[in-house]
Design an enzyme around this catalytic site. Structure first.
Site, PDB file in Angstrom:
ATOM      1  N   ASP A  38      31.088  12.745 -62.884  1.00  0.00           N
ATOM      2  CA  ASP A  38      30.717  11.800 -63.937  1.00  0.00           C
ATOM      3  C   ASP A  38      29.446  11.059 -63.551  1.00  0.00           C
ATOM      4  O   ASP A  38      29.429  10.309 -62.571  1.00  0.00           O
ATOM      5  CB  ASP A  38      31.847  10.794 -64.169  1.00  0.00           C
ATOM      6  CG  ASP A  38      33.064  11.439 -64.803  1.00  0.00           C
ATOM      7  OD1 ASP A  38      32.929  11.967 -65.917  1.00  0.00           O
ATOM      8  OD2 ASP A  38      34.142  11.418 -64.185  1.00  0.00           O
ATOM      9  N   ASP A 180      39.360  15.151 -71.255  1.00  0.00           N
ATOM     10  CA  ASP A 180      38.992  14.301 -70.115  1.00  0.00           C
ATOM     11  C   ASP A 180      39.570  12.905 -70.277  1.00  0.00           C
ATOM     12  O   ASP A 180      39.167  12.155 -71.162  1.00  0.00           O
ATOM     13  CB  ASP A 180      37.465  14.238 -70.027  1.00  0.00           C
ATOM     14  CG  ASP A 180      36.963  13.412 -68.849  1.00  0.00           C
ATOM     15  OD1 ASP A 180      37.786  12.854 -68.104  1.00  0.00           O
ATOM     16  OD2 ASP A 180      35.732  13.320 -68.684  1.00  0.00           O
TER      17      ASP A 180
END
EC number: 5.1.3.1
Length: 228
Positions: A38, A180
């Site tokens: 991320d 996610d």
């Protein structure tokens, strides 16, 4: 990446940031399929995480497929740096990028896979226009930016909607559905049954409990219980 059942992508954001190399090696040894990285800029989301230097360091620690989830504005400016750092796939946010088709095309021309992420509040009614341009469609099942949030149940219907669109376009296997956030055994089962291909989890993998990472991978895949 060859698909064999549901793919598991631990998000290294949930690891001890002082030990990212060890975390990457542990993920690889667990049997997980890829590492989800991320990247946050403090503007698109109110958090700051990794840049190309950290991606390169992770890449040196593992042979696993590396997926960069770019939660940043102006992602076009960073594509080349992410690729040079070792990214195998770059996912940009629908809400953060202008000229999405150009960005996706550029990512692919750089020799890596491309995808689009959608935040929970974003409509996906128009998804069919983007499926042919993507290797993956990522559906956020929590608000982007932080670990440890609860799974948003409405995500399940979105998975079904995208699966139907992929089937209608004849893109089965060439465009995957990724989910996610908030993934645990219960939400993973619901996502698998709805048609998800890839499950991303951070807190689930890195919280301290009695279950090791390899067992957690199997639980999310449903293999322990003979699930789909």
């Amino acid at each position: 990446m060859k698909k064999q059942g549901v793919l598991i992508a631990p998000s290294i954001m949930g690891a001890d940031l002082a030990c990212l190399g060890d975390a990457a090696r542990n993920i690889e040894e667990s049997g997980a399929n890829l590492i989800h990285i991320d990247v946050m800029d403090g503007h698109f989301v109110p958090n700051i995480t990794f840049g190309p230097g950290i991606i390169a360091a992770i890449n040196r620690s593992t042979d696993l497929f590396l997926e960069v989830h770019a939660m940043i504005y102006t992602p076009f400016e960073f594509v080349e740096a992410f690729v040079k750092a070792g990214a195998d796939r770059i996912i940009v946010h629908f809400e953060a990028a202008e000229n999405l088709k150009e960005i996706l095309d550029y990512i692919r021309k750089c020799g890596v896979q491309a995808g689009i992420a959608f935040s929970p509040e974003t409509s996906i009614e128009f998804i069919s226009a983007f499926i042919p341009l993507c290797d993956v469609i990522l559906l956020m099942s929590v608000q982007p930016g932080f670990c440890g949030q609860k799974f948003i149940p409405d995500t399940i219907e979105k998975i079904r909607f995208v699966r139907q669109a992929i089937q209608t376009l004849g893109k089965e296997g060439s465009c995957l559905i990724e989910v996610d956030g908030g993934i645990d055994e219960e939400s993973a089962r619901a996502c698998r049954e709805a048609g998800a291909d890839i499950l991303v989890a951070a807190s689930y993998f890195f919280k301290k409990d009695s279950i090791n990472m390899k067992e957690k991978v199997l639980l999310l895949q449903g293999e322990e219980h003979g699930a789909k």
